[in-house]
Design a protein around this motif. Structure first.
Motif, PDB file in Angstrom:
ATOM      1  N   GLU A  36     -52.686 -64.118 -56.881  1.00 31.92           N
ATOM      2  CA  GLU A  36     -53.718 -64.279 -57.922  1.00 31.92           C
ATOM      3  C   GLU A  36     -54.380 -65.640 -57.845  1.00 31.92           C
ATOM      4  O   GLU A  36     -55.606 -65.761 -57.989  1.00 31.92           O
ATOM      5  N   ALA A  37     -53.584 -66.676 -57.594  1.00 29.14           N
ATOM      6  CA  ALA A  37     -54.132 -68.027 -57.505  1.00 29.14           C
ATOM      7  C   ALA A  37     -55.035 -68.172 -56.289  1.00 29.14           C
ATOM      8  O   ALA A  37     -56.119 -68.775 -56.367  1.00 29.14           O
ATOM      9  N   GLU A  39     -56.640 -65.797 -54.814  1.00 34.56           N
ATOM     10  CA  GLU A  39     -57.836 -64.984 -55.048  1.00 34.56           C
ATOM     11  C   GLU A  39     -58.861 -65.742 -55.892  1.00 34.56           C
ATOM     12  O   GLU A  39     -60.068 -65.632 -55.678  1.00 34.56           O
ATOM     13  N   ARG A  40     -58.378 -66.546 -56.831  1.00 35.52           N
ATOM     14  CA  ARG A  40     -59.275 -67.329 -57.696  1.00 35.52           C
ATOM     15  C   ARG A  40     -59.544 -68.729 -57.132  1.00 35.52           C
ATOM     16  O   ARG A  40     -60.172 -69.552 -57.783  1.00 35.52           O
ATOM     17  N   LYS A  41     -59.013 -68.973 -55.902  1.00 31.34           N
ATOM     18  CA  LYS A  41     -59.200 -70.262 -55.219  1.00 31.34           C
ATOM     19  C   LYS A  41     -58.667 -71.433 -56.047  1.00 31.34           C
ATOM     20  O   LYS A  41     -59.280 -72.503 -56.129  1.00 31.34           O
ATOM     21  N   LEU A  42     -57.504 -71.219 -56.656  1.00 33.04           N
ATOM     22  CA  LEU A  42     -56.869 -72.264 -57.458  1.00 33.04           C
ATOM     23  C   LEU A  42     -55.903 -73.072 -56.599  1.00 33.04           C
ATOM     24  O   LEU A  42     -55.187 -72.526 -55.763  1.00 33.04           O
ATOM     25  N   ASP A  46     -54.919 -77.477 -60.221  1.00 26.06           N
ATOM     26  CA  ASP A  46     -55.453 -76.680 -61.326  1.00 26.06           C
ATOM     27  C   ASP A  46     -54.361 -76.314 -62.340  1.00 26.06           C
ATOM     28  O   ASP A  46     -54.660 -76.021 -63.498  1.00 26.06           O
ATOM     29  N   GLN A  90     -55.917 -68.091 -69.301  1.00 29.42           N
ATOM     30  CA  GLN A  90     -55.975 -67.654 -67.904  1.00 29.42           C
ATOM     31  C   GLN A  90     -54.686 -67.949 -67.154  1.00 29.42           C
ATOM     32  O   GLN A  90     -54.300 -67.222 -66.232  1.00 29.42           O
ATOM     33  N   ILE A  94     -51.495 -65.485 -64.294  1.00 28.86           N
ATOM     34  CA  ILE A  94     -51.053 -65.753 -62.926  1.00 28.86           C
ATOM     35  C   ILE A  94     -49.529 -65.778 -62.937  1.00 28.86           C
ATOM     36  O   ILE A  94     -48.908 -66.698 -63.472  1.00 28.86           O
TER      37      ILE A  94
END
Length: 251
Positions: A36-37, A39-42, A46, A90, A94
């Motif tokens: 998930e991280a 995918e969100r480019k975290l 962050d 948010q 994750i």
């Protein structure tokens, strides 16, 4: 020389058990590697509740807000948006093994240790804290609010497990704020340091700690202006036999 005293660790609410024990940084890196991280480019940054994009925007990651009460001191209350978790909504989405980082930070050290059994470095650091008798503390607990005894043991976390042949540890009243049953834990901490080669000097009034010492220096004869002299020095047996020593009478 390591002075282990009961002064608070950190002066701001941003200092927590997890950050002080170098657990939070490692967890941030691990959560940044989740699908998930990615995918969100975290990134790991962050997940920081100090500067990261996932920190609560209402309290800025402190977990509390200050209310200005007219004519009275300001009152701090848990943030109504994140409910003290420090993270935005948010961050809860994750997850790793069904658990988000905010949920993990709300757990006690003993609980988190079970959830992080597959994370070698995190697990080993949590085991050290648990071995110091701090397993009941939450990872996200603020360090300025710890008792003097808790603060001392947390300061020791980075010293445990290494050789201490050249080290002198000075403990200033380590039993402050501790339940009498925790005496066993604190004595085991001393024993571990000594087994690793350290010399341990303890300033203490607790009779259980005093009578467990290899060598006692009895200061007195009274307190304040009536003190400052060495009444007796020796092994517990020698102190017991010294008629001038009130400490000897009670041990």
């Amino acid at each position: 020389v390591q002075l282990i005293d009961p002064t608070p660790i950190g002066i701001t609410v941003r200092s927590t058990v997890a950050t002080y024990a170098n657990v939070h940084d490692e967890l941030r890196k691990i959560y940044a590697k989740t699908p998930e991280a990615k995918e969100r480019k975290l990134k790991a940054g962050d997940f920081s509740y100090n500067t990261g994009s996932l920190r609560c925007p209402i309290c800025d990651g402190t977990g509390s807000i200050s209310l200005d009460v007219q004519f009275l001191p300001d009152v701090d209350i848990p943030c109504p948006d994140c409910r003290g978790s420090r993270y935005a909504k948010q961050a809860f989405t994750i997850k790793r093994n069904g658990l988000s980082l905010p949920e993990l930070m709300a757990m006690s050290i003993d609980e988190a240790q079970l959830k992080c059994a597959d994370l070698k470095l995190v697990k080993s650091r949590l085991e050290v804290l648990s071995g110091l008798g701090l397993g009941y503390l939450a990872l996200g607990e603020q360090t300025p609010g710890l008792s003097g005894g808790e603060a001392q043991r947390l300061k020791l976390a980075s010293e445990m497990g290494r050789m201490q042949n050249d080290a002198l540890f000075v403990f200033d009243e380590p039993t402050i704020g501790l339940h009498p049953l925790d005496f066993v834990t604190i004595m085991e901490v001393f024993s571990r340091l000594i087994r690793n080669g350290a010399t341990v000097l303890v300033i203490e009034h607790d009779l259980d700690v005093i009578r467990s010492a290899d060598w006692i220096i009895d200061m007195g004869p009274g307190g304040g202006e009536e003190g400052g002299k060495i009444v007796a020095a020796g092994t517990p047996a020698q102190i017991k036999a010294e008629k001038k020593s009130l400490t000897g009478k009670w041990i």
